[in-house]
Structure formats: C-alpha cells, structure tokens
Design a protein around this motif. Structure first.
Motif, PDB file in Angstrom:
ATOM      1  N   ALA A   5       0.844  -1.197   0.000  1.00 14.33           N
ATOM      2  CA  ALA A   5       0.000   0.000   0.000  1.00 14.33           C
ATOM      3  C   ALA A   5       0.880   1.247   0.000  1.00 14.33           C
ATOM      4  CB  ALA A   5      -0.901   0.006   1.225  1.00 14.33           C
ATOM      5  N   PRO A   6       0.456   2.318  -0.675  1.00  9.48           N
ATOM      6  CA  PRO A   6       1.284   3.535  -0.710  1.00  9.48           C
ATOM      7  C   PRO A   6       1.361   4.183   0.666  1.00  9.48           C
ATOM      8  CG  PRO A   6      -0.826   3.899  -1.787  1.00  9.48           C
ATOM      9  CD  PRO A   6      -0.754   2.429  -1.455  1.00  9.48           C
ATOM     10  N   LEU A   7       2.529   4.739   0.971  1.00  4.46           N
ATOM     11  CA  LEU A   7       2.731   5.413   2.247  1.00  4.46           C
ATOM     12  C   LEU A   7       2.137   6.811   2.198  1.00  4.46           C
ATOM     13  CD1 LEU A   7       6.385   4.272   2.821  1.00  4.46           C
ATOM     14  CD2 LEU A   7       4.381   3.492   4.055  1.00  4.46           C
ATOM     15  N   PRO A   8       1.727   7.362   3.330  1.00  7.39           N
ATOM     16  CA  PRO A   8       1.141   8.702   3.337  1.00  7.39           C
ATOM     17  C   PRO A   8       2.153   9.758   2.894  1.00  7.39           C
ATOM     18  CG  PRO A   8       1.357   7.836   5.567  1.00  7.39           C
ATOM     19  CD  PRO A   8       1.759   6.752   4.636  1.00  7.39           C
ATOM     20  N   ALA A   9       1.656  10.850   2.326  1.00  7.10           N
ATOM     21  CA  ALA A   9       2.521  11.917   1.814  1.00  7.10           C
ATOM     22  C   ALA A   9       3.340  12.554   2.933  1.00  7.10           C
ATOM     23  CB  ALA A   9       1.686  12.966   1.107  1.00  7.10           C
ATOM     24  N   GLY A  10       2.795  12.642   4.117  1.00 11.66           N
ATOM     25  CA  GLY A  10       3.524  13.215   5.242  1.00 11.66           C
ATOM     26  C   GLY A  10       4.786  12.438   5.574  1.00 11.66           C
ATOM     27  N   TYR A  11       4.742  11.138   5.383  1.00 10.78           N
ATOM     28  CA  TYR A  11       5.908  10.303   5.644  1.00 10.78           C
ATOM     29  C   TYR A  11       7.054  10.688   4.704  1.00 10.78           C
ATOM     30  CZ  TYR A  11       8.950   6.235   5.596  1.00 10.78           C
ATOM     31  OH  TYR A  11      10.047   5.430   5.639  1.00 10.78           O
ATOM     32  N   TRP A  12       6.750  10.769   3.406  1.00 11.48           N
ATOM     33  CA  TRP A  12       7.801  11.091   2.435  1.00 11.48           C
ATOM     34  C   TRP A  12       8.320  12.510   2.641  1.00 11.48           C
ATOM     35  CZ3 TRP A  12      10.226   7.331   0.618  1.00 11.48           C
ATOM     36  CH2 TRP A  12       9.590   6.136   0.315  1.00 11.48           C
ATOM     37  N   LYS A  13       7.452  13.423   3.021  1.00 14.47           N
ATOM     38  CA  LYS A  13       7.885  14.789   3.270  1.00 14.47           C
ATOM     39  C   LYS A  13       8.885  14.834   4.418  1.00 14.47           C
ATOM     40  CE  LYS A  13       6.197  19.388   4.274  1.00 14.47           C
ATOM     41  NZ  LYS A  13       5.077  20.206   4.694  1.00 14.47           N
ATOM     42  N   SER A  14       8.599  14.124   5.496  1.00 17.14           N
ATOM     43  CA  SER A  14       9.511  14.115   6.646  1.00 17.14           C
ATOM     44  C   SER A  14      10.822  13.420   6.300  1.00 17.14           C
ATOM     45  CB  SER A  14       8.848  13.444   7.843  1.00 17.14           C
ATOM     46  OG  SER A  14       8.639  12.072   7.586  1.00 17.14           O
ATOM     47  N   VAL A  15      10.761  12.388   5.469  1.00 14.45           N
ATOM     48  CA  VAL A  15      11.991  11.707   5.072  1.00 14.45           C
ATOM     49  C   VAL A  15      12.878  12.632   4.247  1.00 14.45           C
ATOM     50  CG1 VAL A  15      12.893   9.866   3.589  1.00 14.45           C
ATOM     51  CG2 VAL A  15      11.081   9.366   5.206  1.00 14.45           C
ATOM     52  N   LEU A  16      12.291  13.333   3.294  1.00 13.98           N
ATOM     53  CA  LEU A  16      13.074  14.196   2.420  1.00 13.98           C
ATOM     54  C   LEU A  16      13.572  15.456   3.109  1.00 13.98           C
ATOM     55  CD1 LEU A  16      11.019  13.795  -0.848  1.00 13.98           C
ATOM     56  CD2 LEU A  16      13.222  12.758  -0.293  1.00 13.98           C
ATOM     57  N   GLU A  17      12.875  15.903   4.157  1.00 14.14           N
ATOM     58  CA  GLU A  17      13.315  17.089   4.883  1.00 14.14           C
ATOM     59  C   GLU A  17      14.364  16.765   5.944  1.00 14.14           C
ATOM     60  OE1 GLU A  17       9.790  18.874   6.398  1.00 14.14           O
ATOM     61  OE2 GLU A  17       9.250  19.760   4.465  1.00 14.14           O
ATOM     62  N   ASP A  18      14.612  15.510   6.188  1.00 13.32           N
ATOM     63  CA  ASP A  18      15.625  15.106   7.156  1.00 13.32           C
ATOM     64  C   ASP A  18      16.996  15.560   6.655  1.00 13.32           C
ATOM     65  OD1 ASP A  18      17.374  13.818   8.865  1.00 13.32           O
ATOM     66  OD2 ASP A  18      16.140  12.020   9.008  1.00 13.32           O
ATOM     67  N   PRO A  19      17.805  16.196   7.503  1.00 15.63           N
ATOM     68  CA  PRO A  19      19.115  16.677   7.041  1.00 15.63           C
ATOM     69  C   PRO A  19      20.038  15.553   6.577  1.00 15.63           C
ATOM     70  CG  PRO A  19      18.827  17.087   9.396  1.00 15.63           C
ATOM     71  CD  PRO A  19      17.535  16.563   8.887  1.00 15.63           C
TER      72      PRO A  19
END
Length: 131
Positions: free
Chosen positions: A36-50
């Motif tokens: 199942a696709p992961l929520p958009a908030g998950y990917w946003k937090s992953v990509l914003e991680d330094p």
C-alpha cells in the motif's frame, strides 16, 4: 525428572477456545497491505531530514573538488584497516577531477596486506565512512 505425562503442558479445550476468541477480538498490528502507498507526510519528513542530503553512494561518486569535508576516511571490510586523508592532500596527489571511490581504492590497494594470488580475491574491500 518427573513422571507427569506430556499432556499437563497442553491447555484444556476450554482454554484453547478462550485464546482463539481473544485472538479474533484483538486488532491486527498492521491493517495496511505491504504494498500500500505510504502517506505523503511520511515522504515529506523523510526528504526534509538533514541526513537525506547526501547518501553514501552519492558521496562515493563525487569528484574530490566537490567534497566539502576536511578529512576523508575509508576502511577495509576485509583486513579492518582504516585510512584517513585530508581532502586538500587528496586533491594535490590525485587531482580535483578524480572520483573519491577510485582514490579510496588506490589508497587501500597501495598498502594491502591480503594477497592471495587470485585476481578476484586480491585487494581490500572499501567501506566509506563519515568522520
């Protein structure tokens, strides 16, 4: 050792029915399907991680002139040796256009102690570390 029969370890039929009823009532830990696709908030937090800025693979593929770190470190997975070189020294010795993975392999091979005579097995196996 005791003379008890093995049946003393088994739950009674009533206990087994109770356990089965509890298992049905309990919600399963994950209701989402594995694909199942992961929520958009998950990917946003992953990509914003330094830490997402540069992966190890991207670092290995960089040219020495592009690396901002002061010290470069590489170790061998096989013989456990660790080598460090300052970025300025690496640029002076190998040139600014040299790839870090090639320079690291050369540094390890120049001092390799694990020689077997077989081309496939000879040399060190680099593991790139962040100092």
């Amino acid at each position: 050792m005791t003379d008890r029969p093995a049946s003393w370890r088994m739950p009674t039929p009533k206990q087994m029915e109770k356990l089965a009823a509890e298992a049905v009532r309990r919600p399963s830990p994950s209701t989402a399907a594995p694909d199942a696709p992961l929520p958009a908030g998950y990917w946003k937090s992953v990509l914003e991680d330094p830490r997402a800025g540069t992966t190890g693979t991207q670092m290995r593929q960089r040219r020495l002139s592009e690396i901002q770190r002061h010290v470069l470190r590489v170790s061998c997975r096989r013989c456990e040796r660790t080598l460090e070189i300052q970025t300025a020294d690496a640029v002076r010795l190998y040139g600014g256009n040299a790839l870090w993975k090639d320079v690291a392999q050369r540094l390890l091979d120049n001092t390799c102690q694990q020689r077997t005579g077989r081309h496939e097995e000879d040399g060190c196996w680099p593991a790139f570390e962040t100092p």
